[in-house]
Design a protein around this motif. Structure first.
Motif, PDB file in Angstrom:
ATOM      1  N   ALA A  30      41.252  -3.809  32.849  1.00 47.55           N
ATOM      2  CA  ALA A  30      40.662  -3.343  31.591  1.00 47.55           C
ATOM      3  C   ALA A  30      39.876  -2.063  31.830  1.00 47.55           C
ATOM      4  N   SER A  72      40.352   0.176  34.132  1.00 43.46           N
ATOM      5  CA  SER A  72      41.191   1.312  34.493  1.00 43.46           C
ATOM      6  C   SER A  72      42.070   1.748  33.317  1.00 43.46           C
ATOM      7  N   ALA A  73      42.354   0.832  32.393  1.00 43.90           N
ATOM      8  CA  ALA A  73      43.234   1.110  31.254  1.00 43.90           C
ATOM      9  C   ALA A  73      44.569   1.687  31.710  1.00 43.90           C
ATOM     10  N   GLY A  74      44.994   1.331  32.925  1.00 48.02           N
ATOM     11  CA  GLY A  74      46.296   1.789  33.402  1.00 48.02           C
ATOM     12  C   GLY A  74      46.266   3.169  34.020  1.00 48.02           C
ATOM     13  N   GLN A  75      45.107   3.826  33.987  1.00 43.39           N
ATOM     14  CA  GLN A  75      44.989   5.149  34.588  1.00 43.39           C
ATOM     15  C   GLN A  75      44.755   4.990  36.093  1.00 43.39           C
TER      16      GLN A  75
END
Lengths: 526, 600
Positions: A472, A474-477
């Motif tokens: 959550a 990192s939001a995929g980054q």
């Protein structure tokens, strides 16, 4: 003032955090006060008398009149949380008597402790001085003093060993005997074949481990127990077991040949530490204090706290591993501390914090484990001159967040693997390596978490709760992920946002790079 | 120098690292100068060198030298251990992680789309008249709400966030997703405040599939959203690419999207639904069909009537309920005719009286009218009464008023005296609920005073024993002052020491007051006083659960009164009430914080 996240990181467990959050309503605290040295408050508990809770900001150290066995207790945590949330509710002013008394007694105890430490150090230094004089008289040359010069092996080689050297020599003999014993036993295991091991063999292996404990070789004992835990457990267990036994035999063989090593060979120190003959803290400090500062024994720098792992070993013992990064020297330092009976740690390390410190290195073939030299304590030593670097470091403190951000942004994965390779080459028995992944994406594949860097996948040791929080955050980054590399998997401890490099991203404002590292996530209590 | 020493101490240190290549992974070694691998050695070690003499692989180059070093000849077991030591060391030094040669789908996951909804500020300054200014930790209070708050508080807080255009901070997303996984009632609320990050996160966890938004949608969501004039639950549908959401979304997402579409273009939304309808599973058909309640009109009747033959009973019932909103549909007119046939206006002595009879036999035409001839097993009604009840359920309430020329109260008085009281009352209740609350749990503002009069009459006259449920669920249909008048009566009974418990009243108020409403200052003050009296009494809160009810009541009180519920002064029972006071305080602060959030 500490941030909420930093306060939460001080908690002994998640339940304490929850309990503390429940206590953060000002209505529960009829008295709240603070000054530059301490924070205090009276908390209405279940008894008639409110609890007196106080925090010495040097440390921070906690004290509370509640009967909790947890440390710090929920009241102490709540007090700090409340201050972080609503500082305006704390009246500034003279602390009440119970706070003054406690602070005074703490200062007194600290002075006594540092006097004692100073005495011990002075003793060690005197010992050292006599050692080196022996050296000089023995071979007639002014042998350069090294961190390992007070090593027992050196002493063993001298013509006039004193009592402690005789003791050390006896211990080496005992250690070699234990290594011989274990070496034969390992040999037997390979002769008989790992395939003949049954779950019942574990007990026999533990008996072997107990023999190592009796021989004061706790390190060897631990490796035998760790290996025993692999017997018939999981996929590829024979291969993983052979891997462990191979390393262990490397250690026993090296111990057996330790007599043939040069007296000042740092490998001697390395071997004895891995065998479980711990190095005395006072020896480490003494080595760091005596000679004019040598990079082999100490390092003055601005240190960034990369991550903190707190692990409960059993119900009595808590282990804390603090990983520091020297922002100028590039050195990485590992502080290993234990606390017994839930008493907590005196010093607090907050991930992302940067501070000037002097680290004394444990001797050995590589620099990693260290001790923080208490500068206040050290100042009582007559031989210790004030650090000349202090002024320069102080000027940097205001900027240290920026320095840390810049340092984090300048790392590459290649450097990280090289650091590990170098360290393994210097000492194959090192089990935990600090590792910073500069551009890692956290992903989940077939229920298991990984960090992906380029075409490489690093399995992560992470429970579901922590994984989802990390994902959550990192939001995929891609993030900068710091953790402990365990040889096959990474135990993540902290994740930072990647700050665009002003050189490659010209549209990024200068202001955005002039900021402290943005900590996205840190591991909760293990 | 010994081999152990050479390997670990004085060899140029980069040698091992540089030459070892990738060894933990499945990539081939980069150079040939490696010791035999552990995989090669393991069979030998497994069998045991004493049992069989398998050939021991020979190391090459530098490693051969290490093997030969030392004064004595190594026996087979020693050789295996030494080779294992080399393999273990090179493996550690050369580790580079696992190399995935095959393209892995996990790698193609895009990151979450850039957020358009902001996160509320971490702190918010509050100034209340007569109180010192204070700073509230918004994120901490949000966390407390999600972890420990009452259902109503969670509802209010999430709704408020959504209404003001905020999303949850990332660190609270797992908690919120888990909360709504366990309790489906929170799902529409949570969906509205997840942001793209939350939807992205949900797509990675099967347990959170209800909130998942798949990559196609996440991508398009990054584009600026077309202006969507909108009620709160449209916000998460801001992504303009409807097709993606409609085809890839979870049922929850499709429902929210369909409701939003119905507000703008009811006919288009119906066509979309009807085009895909046959292919959907029964549960989804019923769930999505319910969304047509938004913006329903006679235009929908033709398609709804075709659904009366649907395979699923739920779909048939939902269609029949929806058709109540279409008074000109043939379904409704047929139903009215059917009922008219059961009513007789007969003369008794000096005046005429309405008489109703249940159908005497099942009619084959019922099959197409969503009337089940077979009585369910646990049905309290007899067979004929069951048929009558179903017929009543299909007739709008207005028809009764016209056909019998009676107002709702008179109709109820009449029905109770007939032989078929339960069938009539339950049928009317169902019709009232279906038309007044087309979306379960959400009352629409009564369109006409008749609905209010029906609700009032039911509440006054319909016995719970006949309705087989409490008429209290009709309370939200009344305007707030009408509801409060009823509660005031109960409150007086509580205060005068009659056998009515405060807890029961609070529970009734909480059930009858939607989360979007708060009570008047006057009733709030009276309730606060009653709570205080109860706390100060000698036997406080003996009733199980009253403490939780008091905490939840705070969320329904007028904001000005809310603070007074937390006076500690009269609490002689501070110890036992400790937890309750903490929860009250946290609840109050949470409400203060979210109500003070400025719109984005």
């Amino acid at each position: 003032m500490l941030t909420e996240e930093a306060i939460v990181a001080l908690a002994p467990d998640a339940a304490s955090v929850k309990a503390a959050r429940g206590l953060t309503s000002p209505a529960k605290w009829p008295v709240l006060g603070a000054d530059t040295a301490a924070v205090w408050g009276a908390c209405q508990g279940s008894g008639a008398q409110p609890y007196q809770t106080q925090v010495d900001l040097q440390g921070p150290a906690f004290k509370c009149s509640c009967p909790s066995r947890k440390f710090p207790c929920k009241h102490g945590l709540a007090l700090l949380l409340l201050q972080a949330q609503s500082p305006e509710r704390f009246t500034a002013g003279e602390p009440p008597g119970w706070v003054r008394d406690w602070l005074a007694s703490r200062r007194e105890r600290a002075e006594k402790a540092s006097e004692k430490a100073a005495d011990k150090l002075a003793e060690k230094l005197a010992e050292k001085a006599s050692d080196s004089s022996v050296d000089k008289s023995a071979d007639g040359t002014a042998a350069p003093e090294t961190a390992a010069s007070d090593d027992p092996a050196t002493a063993a080689a001298t013509t006039a060993p004193d009592t402690s050297n005789r003791k050390a020599q006896a211990r080496w003999i005992k250690l070699r005997a234990a290594a011989d014993d274990l070496n034969r036993w390992l040999h037997d295991q390979i002769q008989q074949g790992l395939g003949s091991l049954t779950p019942q063999s574990v007990a026999a292996w533990h008996t072997m481990a107990a023999r190592m404990v009796d021989a004061q070789a706790a390190g060897l004992a631990q490796r035998v127990r760790d290996a025993a835990a692999l017997i018939r457990q999981g996929e590829h267990w024979p291969e993983r077991l052979l891997d462990q036994l191979g390393l262990l035999s490397l250690l026993t063989e090296a111990l057996l040949r330790s007599e043939t090593f040069g007296a000042d060979d740092p490998m001697l120190v390395e071997l004895r530490q891995h065998a479980g003959w711990a190095y005395d803290k006072a020896d480490v400090l003494a080595a760091a204090m005596t000679e004019p500062a040598s990079p082999r024994s100490r390092c003055d720098d601005l240190w960034l706290v990369l991550g903190v792992a707190i692990e409960e070993r059993d119900d009595k013992l808590t282990e804390r591993r603090v990983w520091l990064q020297g922002l100028r020297s590039g050195e990485r330092a590992w502080l290993l501390e234990h606390s017994y009976g839930g008493r907590g740690f005196t010093q607090t390390w907050v991930t992302g914090q940067v501070q000037p410190l002097t680290i004394a290195w444990y001797p050995g073939t590589h620099r990693l484990r260290g001790l923080v030299i208490d500068l206040a304590g050290a100042s009582v030593l007559p031989s210790e001159p004030a650090s000349t670097a202090d002024a320069g470091i102080n000027a940097d403190i205001a900027d240290h967040g920026t320095t840390a951000t810049r340092w984090l942004g300048s790392q590459t994965i290649g450097q990280e693997w090289q650091r590990i390779a170098d360290r393994v080459a210097a000492s194959p028995w090192v089990q935990l390596h600090p590792m910073l992944l500069p551009q890692a994406r956290v992903v989940r594949d077939q229920q298991r978490p990984f960090a992906v860097i380029g075409d490489r996948w690093l399995p992560l040791t992470l429970d579901d709760t922590q994984l989802w929080l990390l994902l959550a955050s990192s939001a995929g980054q891609p993030v900068q992920l710091f953790g402990e590399w365990q040889g096959d998997a990474l135990l993540p401890l902290a994740a930072w946002a990647i700050v665009p490099d002003p050189n490659t991203a010209p549209d990024a404002t200068t202001a955005s790079t002039r900021q402290a590292p943005h900590l996205l996530w840190q591991r909760g209590s293990l | 120098m010994t081999e152990a020493h050479t390997m670990t101490g004085t060899t140029p240190q980069h040698d091992l690292g540089a030459h070892a290549g990738a060894v933990t992974g499945d990539s081939p070694p980069r150079t040939a100068s490696l010791p035999p691998s552990l995989a090669q050695l393991t069979p030998i070690a497994l069998i045991g060198t004493a049992r069989a003499s398998l050939p021991i692989p020979a190391p090459r180059g530098k490693f051969k030298a290490l093997m030969d070093a030392g004064s004595t000849q190594l026996d087979a077991a020693q050789q295996v251990l030494r080779l294992a030591a080399m393999a273990a060391t090179t493996r550690r030094a050369g580790a580079r992680g696992l190399l995935h040669q095959v393209a892995n789908p996990a790698l193609t996951w895009p990151a979450a789309a850039a957020e358009t909804q902001p996160v509320p500020a971490a702190r918010i300054a509050i100034s209340l008249p007569g109180q010192a200014d204070q700073t509230l930790p918004v994120h901490g209070l949000l966390r407390w709400t999600l972890e420990a708050g009452s259902a109503r508080l969670i509802h209010i807080v999430l709704q408020q966030l959504a209404d003001q255009g905020y999303r949850l901070p990332n660190t609270l997303l797992p908690t919120a997703l888990e909360l709504a996984r366990r309790n489906t009632a929170y799902r529409p609320l949570v969906l509205a405040v997840l942001g793209h990050t939350g939807s992205w996160l949900a797509a990675h966890n099967e347990a959170w599939a209800y909130a998942a938004q798949h990559e196609a949608t996440a991508d398009t969501a990054a584009k600026p959203a077309a202006a969507n004039p909108a009620a709160a639950d449209d916000r998460h549908t801001a992504a303009p690419d409807a097709a993606d959401l409609w085809h890839c979304g979870s049922t929850e997402r499709r429902q929210a999207w369909l409701r939003a579409q119905r507000r703008h273009d009811p006919a288009h939304a119906r066509q979309l639904l009807s085009a895909d309808f046959a292919a959907m599973p029964a549960k989804e058909r019923a769930d999505l069909l319910g969304c047509l309640a938004v913006g329903i009109s006679d235009d929908d009747a033709a398609w709804l009537e075709t659904l009366l033959k649907d395979r699923s009973r739920d779909v048939r019932q939902t269609a029949a309920q929806l058709l109540l909103h279409c008074p000109r549909s043939s379904f409704v007119t047929t139903a009215c005719t059917r009922l008219a046939g059961l009513l007789r206006h007969e003369r008794v002595l000096l005046f005429k009286r309405w008489h109703i009879d249940a159908p005497a036999a099942a009619d084959p035409s019922w099959k197409l009218a969503a009337i089940d001839t077979e009585r369910p097993k646990h049905e309290s009604l007899g067979e004929r009464a069951w048929w009558l009840y179903q017929c009543v359920r299909q007739v709008p309430l207005a028809w009764w008023q016209q056909h019998l020329s009676m107002d709702p109260a008179a109709l109820l008085g009449w029905a109770i005296k007939t032989d078929w009281a339960e069938a009539l009352l339950r049928g009317w209740f169902d019709v009232l609920m279906a038309t007044a609350m087309p979306i379960p749990g959400q009352a629409v503002a009564p369109t006409d005073q008749d609905q209010v009069r029906w609700a009032e009459a039911m509440l006054d006259l319909a016995p719970e024993a006949l309705l087989r449920r409490s008429p209290d669920s009709l309370l939200p249909l009344l305007p707030l002052p009408a509801r409060e008048r009823r509660w005031q009566v109960v409150l007086q009974a509580v205060q005068s020491g009659q056998q009515v418990s405060l807890g029961l009243l609070i529970a009734q108020i909480l059930a009858g007051c939607p989360a979007s409403q708060t009570l008047s200052a006057k009733l709030s003050a009276q309730l606060a006083q009653a709570v205080h009296a109860s706390l100060a009494s000698t036997e406080p809160l003996t009733q199980y659960g009253l403490r939780d009810l008091i905490v939840e009541l705070l969320t329904a009180l007028h904001p000005d009164v809310a603070a007074t519920l937390i006076r500690r002064d009269d609490a002689t029972h501070a110890q036992t009430l400790d937890r309750m006071y903490t929860e009250l305080e946290q609840t109050r602060l949470s409400l203060l914080a979210v109500r003070a959030l400025p719109p984005t």
